[in-house]
Motif scaffolding. Structure first.
Motif, PDB file in Angstrom:
ATOM      1  N   SER A  16       1.299  -0.789   0.249  1.00 41.31           N
ATOM      2  CA  SER A  16       0.017  -0.155   0.339  1.00 41.31           C
ATOM      3  C   SER A  16       0.838   0.676  -0.214  1.00 41.31           C
ATOM      4  CB  SER A  16      -0.864   0.303   1.133  1.00 41.31           C
ATOM      5  OG  SER A  16       0.270  -0.179   2.408  1.00 41.31           O
ATOM      6  N   GLY A  17       0.436   1.989  -0.306  1.00 44.37           N
ATOM      7  CA  GLY A  17       1.394   3.635  -0.424  1.00 44.37           C
ATOM      8  C   GLY A  17       0.496   4.717  -1.357  1.00 44.37           C
ATOM      9  N   TYR A  18       1.440   5.559  -0.860  1.00 47.64           N
ATOM     10  CA  TYR A  18       0.304   7.162  -1.025  1.00 47.64           C
ATOM     11  C   TYR A  18       1.001   8.010  -1.346  1.00 47.64           C
ATOM     12  CZ  TYR A  18       0.390   7.831   3.846  1.00 47.64           C
ATOM     13  OH  TYR A  18       0.583   8.758   5.581  1.00 47.64           O
ATOM     14  N   LEU A  19       0.306   9.330  -2.436  1.00 47.54           N
ATOM     15  CA  LEU A  19       1.457  10.546  -2.128  1.00 47.54           C
ATOM     16  C   LEU A  19       0.380  11.282  -2.001  1.00 47.54           C
ATOM     17  CD1 LEU A  19       4.034  12.036  -4.479  1.00 47.54           C
ATOM     18  CD2 LEU A  19       2.531  11.909  -5.574  1.00 47.54           C
ATOM     19  N   THR A  20       1.013  12.356  -1.337  1.00 52.69           N
ATOM     20  CA  THR A  20       0.533  13.973  -0.630  1.00 52.69           C
ATOM     21  C   THR A  20       0.253  15.080  -0.817  1.00 52.69           C
ATOM     22  OG1 THR A  20      -0.650  11.955   1.523  1.00 52.69           O
ATOM     23  CG2 THR A  20      -0.961  14.851   1.710  1.00 52.69           C
ATOM     24  N   ILE A  21       0.062  15.989  -1.471  1.00 55.20           N
ATOM     25  CA  ILE A  21      -0.055  16.906  -1.719  1.00 55.20           C
ATOM     26  C   ILE A  21      -0.217  17.868  -0.654  1.00 55.20           C
ATOM     27  CG2 ILE A  21      -0.220  19.178  -3.716  1.00 55.20           C
ATOM     28  CD1 ILE A  21       0.016  16.814  -5.249  1.00 55.20           C
ATOM     29  N   GLN A  22       0.102  18.287   0.082  1.00 51.59           N
ATOM     30  CA  GLN A  22      -0.217  19.410   1.295  1.00 51.59           C
ATOM     31  C   GLN A  22      -0.105  21.552   0.531  1.00 51.59           C
ATOM     32  OE1 GLN A  22       1.311  17.142   5.112  1.00 51.59           O
ATOM     33  NE2 GLN A  22       2.674  17.428   4.090  1.00 51.59           N
ATOM     34  N   ARG A  23      -0.760  21.536   0.920  1.00 54.49           N
ATOM     35  CA  ARG A  23      -0.593  22.982   1.172  1.00 54.49           C
ATOM     36  C   ARG A  23      -1.251  23.695   2.412  1.00 54.49           C
ATOM     37  NH1 ARG A  23      -4.337  26.723  -1.396  1.00 54.49           N
ATOM     38  NH2 ARG A  23      -6.713  25.730  -1.472  1.00 54.49           N
ATOM     39  N   PRO A  24      -0.409  24.928   2.861  1.00 56.51           N
ATOM     40  CA  PRO A  24      -0.980  26.383   3.800  1.00 56.51           C
ATOM     41  C   PRO A  24      -2.006  26.408   3.102  1.00 56.51           C
ATOM     42  CG  PRO A  24       0.630  26.836   2.340  1.00 56.51           C
ATOM     43  CD  PRO A  24       0.926  25.570   1.857  1.00 56.51           C
ATOM     44  N   THR A  25      -3.001  27.151   4.441  1.00 57.99           N
ATOM     45  CA  THR A  25      -4.548  27.587   4.118  1.00 57.99           C
ATOM     46  C   THR A  25      -4.660  28.469   4.874  1.00 57.99           C
ATOM     47  OG1 THR A  25      -6.400  26.923   3.147  1.00 57.99           O
ATOM     48  CG2 THR A  25      -6.072  25.492   4.648  1.00 57.99           C
ATOM     49  N   ASN A  26      -6.154  29.240   4.506  1.00 50.18           N
ATOM     50  CA  ASN A  26      -6.471  29.946   5.899  1.00 50.18           C
ATOM     51  C   ASN A  26      -5.551  31.007   6.941  1.00 50.18           C
ATOM     52  OD1 ASN A  26      -8.579  31.130   7.534  1.00 50.18           O
ATOM     53  ND2 ASN A  26      -8.471  29.327   8.937  1.00 50.18           N
ATOM     54  N   MET A  27      -4.434  31.828   6.143  1.00 50.30           N
ATOM     55  CA  MET A  27      -3.389  32.133   6.588  1.00 50.30           C
ATOM     56  C   MET A  27      -4.259  33.548   6.925  1.00 50.30           C
ATOM     57  SD  MET A  27       0.181  30.151   5.331  1.00 50.30           S
ATOM     58  CE  MET A  27       1.214  31.118   6.497  1.00 50.30           C
ATOM     59  N   PRO A  28      -3.664  34.574   7.518  1.00 47.44           N
ATOM     60  CA  PRO A  28      -3.577  36.005   8.170  1.00 47.44           C
ATOM     61  C   PRO A  28      -2.783  36.773   6.731  1.00 47.44           C
ATOM     62  CG  PRO A  28      -2.395  35.686   9.771  1.00 47.44           C
ATOM     63  CD  PRO A  28      -2.781  33.906   9.287  1.00 47.44           C
ATOM     64  N   GLU A  29      -3.884  37.528   6.590  1.00 46.32           N
ATOM     65  CA  GLU A  29      -2.453  38.873   5.138  1.00 46.32           C
ATOM     66  C   GLU A  29      -2.098  39.341   5.729  1.00 46.32           C
ATOM     67  OE1 GLU A  29      -4.523  40.130   1.144  1.00 46.32           O
ATOM     68  OE2 GLU A  29      -5.192  39.765   2.339  1.00 46.32           O
ATOM     69  N   PRO A  30      -0.888  39.776   5.382  1.00 46.24           N
ATOM     70  CA  PRO A  30      -0.586  41.011   6.098  1.00 46.24           C
ATOM     71  C   PRO A  30      -0.494  42.471   4.735  1.00 46.24           C
ATOM     72  CG  PRO A  30       1.373  39.391   5.918  1.00 46.24           C
ATOM     73  CD  PRO A  30       0.457  38.539   5.787  1.00 46.24           C
ATOM     74  N   VAL A  31      -0.217  42.978   5.466  1.00 46.93           N
ATOM     75  CA  VAL A  31      -0.534  44.438   4.380  1.00 46.93           C
ATOM     76  C   VAL A  31       0.326  45.346   4.190  1.00 46.93           C
ATOM     77  CG1 VAL A  31      -2.257  45.061   5.861  1.00 46.93           C
ATOM     78  CG2 VAL A  31      -0.216  46.424   6.383  1.00 46.93           C
ATOM     79  N   ALA A  32       0.026  45.771   2.713  1.00 45.76           N
ATOM     80  CA  ALA A  32       1.495  46.201   2.088  1.00 45.76           C
ATOM     81  C   ALA A  32       1.611  47.283   2.231  1.00 45.76           C
ATOM     82  CB  ALA A  32       1.056  46.351   0.241  1.00 45.76           C
ATOM     83  N   ALA A  33       3.712  47.172   1.422  1.00 46.14           N
ATOM     84  CA  ALA A  33       4.074  48.769   2.597  1.00 46.14           C
ATOM     85  C   ALA A  33       3.495  49.831   2.759  1.00 46.14           C
ATOM     86  CB  ALA A  33       5.436  48.687   1.742  1.00 46.14           C
TER      87      ALA A  33
END
Length: 791
Positions: A16-33
């Motif tokens: 048995s085997g699997y491949l998982t793609i993980q990505r971060p989600t639901n993160m706070p958004e910093p403002v621009a300069a």
């Protein structure tokens, strides 16, 4: 958990085997300069901080240039530290192979597993290899010997400086205007006084931790006469961890000027630790059935001992990039080491009885001794009793059997003990690393090394105990179409092992004491429905549970930080009551205040009305209970479906009631010199008096606004699609042609969406903490593709 065993017959192999793609989600958004610079200027003006005409003109020019011109990483910086530091996705893959089989005399089961998981930043990964071999030998018709062996080796790689969690948070909070992640001259940006999260991830060295866990477990089972079973067991678990932390400074610059190296020195630390656990068990049981009566009696003895040893050494100032402890500056050498041990010994017995599988009774008793208490307080007796009545087996229930498949009521009562408070809590131990000046005259005094007692001791402590009573019911209707299980329990903890804060002038940490009672009351319900319609099968399971916790006695010693208060939940949230914002200066002058106040500041309510209370001043006596941070009404919904060779599963999980308090960087704009997040920009102005945040002022001026209060205690209930799986199993006609046993392929997704009213970018399931508050590791959304193959 049941250990997998081999079955007699032909050898069977699976993969048995699997491949998982993980990505971060639901993160706070910093403002621009430019947004940060404008907010900074607004904050100065709101706090009535004097800004010279030249400084204002310069700030406005920077804002305009940031709006209209692209950052050139020389005159203008607008660094997205998150994008520079974090990956958009990471990969995880897992592979498992098993082989099993045997004969009438010998069966075996072996497996090997390899896992690799990449992190969200460079130089962050984890790999693990597991090997297992179980064998059962029928030595004699009445004697069987079983052996289980397991070996696990893991390797964790992290950047040399800081942890992945800290680096990710720094990349979110870092000001965009400080420097580039990497300057035009190729050096790392200066960041915040040399601290650059991107450089830390890529170029600060490495921290490697290798762990090995080896287990050998042997069991001899004898059945000399019918019903009698004698068991002897010994297991040894040896866990070893070796760490190597290498910190290499990186060169920083700013606008072409070399700013130096961060940190100033290289360093190497190597560490080793080992824990050995020996476990022994001797047990005898006898069971028999006499007409409609069944009985079983079991007695046993078990013991375990644990020994942990460790040491570490380090140096700085290495030559020629040769990083091993034989090199480096001997004057910087450090070393440390230690050992600790603990042991448990237990006698136990159990009696089971049932009549016609209708009336069920079980009686248990344990006599446990722990080395974590003195000889006079070491032992505790913990009995329990449970009974069940299968009502559906009664003759008077015959008329209901077309509808009612099964009905059982249960009740139990037991006494449990807790001794998990670390080693030697009863003894006055001393710590090394302290120095003292000895000698007569001041000029003749010499600093010598010594020891000191740092923690008070209490030799009278003993087991923390809890009494629990449970009532339950199980029933099934219409040939399994509907099944229900429900439980209600009351758990009262007494003689709680606690530490009460000491005045600072004592100079030592408090000792444990048996001084507290706490009550837990809870219930759990599970309802399942399953059915089959031709080739289509489906099932639904819904679970709902709740637990209410209350401290019932602290002997009048409520904790100073109000995390433990009689009559309230453990670690309940206490704070001030608010009433919006101060509207204008008349409102400020005519209302009670908590420290400084101005229009737009959070307005607090006076709740304490004692005779010695100043009606215009709010103090700690005005704090009230604001809520329980522990989850209530936890629920889960599992959906199963199958059609021909397809299978589908979905799992929803959530919490119906919970409050969460977040402080520090995650809450306060400009906290610790950090950037702002998009959700923090909705701040009070005379034209926006219903804003989410108070008037924007520098952190040094904002203290009264961010006291713990009901304003910052947020509803943390949520519903999350935790997992979805879609699989397909090849028909038998295909697998026969391929000469394989079975083949299933599947795809799944985890954390696909969350419904919540919590702070944007933060996970309501997490209790936020850390040195600056609001620290977290992102929720990982994963997509997995796997295969299960049997030969």
């Amino acid at each position: 958990m049941t250990t997998k065993r081999g079955q007699k017959g032909k050898i069977t192999t699976t993969y048995s085997g699997y491949l998982t793609i993980q990505r971060p989600t639901n993160m706070p958004e910093p403002v621009a300069a430019w947004e940060y610079l404008q907010a900074e200027l607004n904050a100065w003006d709101n706090a009535e901080i004097t800004v010279s005409d030249a400084q204002r003109a310069q700030q406005l020019q920077q804002i305009e240039e940031q709006k209209t011109l692209r950052p050139d990483n020389w005159n203008r910086y607008d660094t997205d530290w998150k994008d520079e530091t974090m990956k958009n996705h990471s990969i995880m893959h897992n592979h498992n192979v098993t082989i099993s089989g045997g004969s009438d005399k010998l069966t075996f089961f072996g497996s090997g597993t390899y896992l690799y998981q990449d992190g969200l930043i460079p130089n962050d990964n984890y790999s693990r290899t597991n090997l297992r071999l179980n064998a059962d030998a029928q030595i004699l018709p009445w004697a069987k010997f079983s052996i289980e062996t397991a070996l696990r080796q893991g390797k964790k790689v992290n950047p040399g400086l800081s942890t992945p969690k800290q680096i990710i948070n720094q990349s979110l909070y870092m000001l965009p205007t400080l420097s580039a992640a990497r300057e035009l001259d190729g050096n790392w940006g200066y960041g915040k006084n040399g601290m650059n999260p991107t450089a830390q991830a890529y170029d600060s060295g490495e921290k490697i931790t290798k762990g090995t866990d080896a287990v050998v477990n042997g069991t001899l089972t004898l059945t000399p006469i019918k019903g009698l079973e004698l068991v002897g067991q010994y297991s040894r678990r040896q866990s070893t961890s070796r760490g190597r932390t290498l910190i290499t400074p990186y060169t920083t610059s700013l606008r072409g000027q070399i700013m130096g190296s961060y940190p100033t020195d290289d360093s190497l630390t190597e560490s080793w630790s080992e824990t050995v656990r020996n476990y022994y068990r001797a047990q005898a049981s006898y069971e028999n059935k006499f007409f409609d009566h069944y009985g079983k009696i079991l007695v046993g003895f078990q013991a375990e001992d644990n020994l942990n040893t460790s040491f570490s050494g380090g140096k700085r100032g290495f030559d020629l990039g040769r990083y091993y402890l034989g090199n480096g500056d001997s004057a910087t050498a450090t070393s440390s080491g230690g050992a600790n041990s603990w042991a448990m010994m237990s006698w136990y017995a159990r009696l089971n009885y049932n009549y016609k599988q209708r009336y069920l009774l079980e009686v248990n008793g344990r006599y446990d001794g722990s080395s974590r208490f003195t000889r006079d307080n070491r032992w505790g007796f913990f009995p329990s009793l449970s009974a069940g009545w299968v009502i559906s087996e009664e003759n008077f229930m015959k008329s209901t059997r077309k509808v009612l498949d099964f009905l059982k009521v249960r009740a139990s009562y037991g006494l449990l003990g807790n001794q998990n408070i670390g080693n030697y809590p009863y003894a006055a131990t001393i710590a090394t690393g302290y120095g003292y000046y000895l000698g007569g005259e001041e000029a003749d005094k010499e600093l010598v090394s010594g020891v000191a007692q740092t923690t008070l001791a209490n030799s009278d402590i003993s087991w923390e105990k809890s009494k629990q009573i449970n009532f339950g019911i199980d029933f099934s209707l219409w040939n399994g179409l509907l099944s229900v299980t429900a439980d209600y329990y009351i758990k009262n903890i007494y003689d709680m092992l606690m530490k009460f804060p000491l005045p600072y002038y004592v100079g030592m940490s408090p000792a444990y004491t048996n001084a507290g009672d706490m009550s837990n009351k809870g219930w759990e319900v599970s309802v399942s429905h399953k059915n089959k319609l031709n080739d289509f099968t489906y099932g639904v399971t819904f679970t709902l549970s709740d637990n209410r916790n209350k401290i019932t006695n602290l002997n009048g010693l409520n904790s100073q930080d109000k995390t433990m208060v009689e009559g309230y939940p453990n670690k309940g949230i206490w704070g001030y009551v608010t009433d919006g914002y101060y509207k204008d200066w008349d409102d400020v002058n005519n209302s009670p205040k908590l420290g400084d106040a101005r229009p737009g500041f959070v307005k607090y309510v006076k709740t304490y009305q004692g005779e010695d209370s100043d009606p215009m001043t709010i103090d700690t006596r005005d704090m009230v209970y604001l809520g329980d941070p522990f989850p209530h009404f936890e629920y889960g919904v599992t959906l199963n479906a199958g059609w021909k060779n397809f299978d589908f599963t979905a799992f929803f999980q959530g919490v119906g009631q919970r409050v969460n308090y977040m402080s520090g960087v995650g809450l306060k704009p400009f906290a610790n010199g950090s950037n702002l997040f998009r959700h923090q920009m909705d701040s009070w102005t005379p034209d926006n008096q219903d804003a989410a945040y108070p008037i924007l002022v520098p952190e040094a001026n904002a203290g009264p606004n961010y006291q713990k209060s009901d304003k910052w205690v947020r509803d943390a209930s949520y519903c999350r699609l935790k997992n979805v799986v879609l699989g397909y199993t090849l028909p038998n006609s295909w697998t026969k042609k391929l000469n394989i046993g079975s083949l299933r392929v599947y795809a799944s997704g985890q954390n696909l969406f969350t419904i919540s009213n919590f702070y944007k970018g933060y996970d309501p399931e997490v209790a936020y903490s850390g040195s600056v508050g609001g620290e977290f590791y992102p929720i990982m959304q994963t997509f997995t593709f796997g295969i299960d193959l049997k030969f």
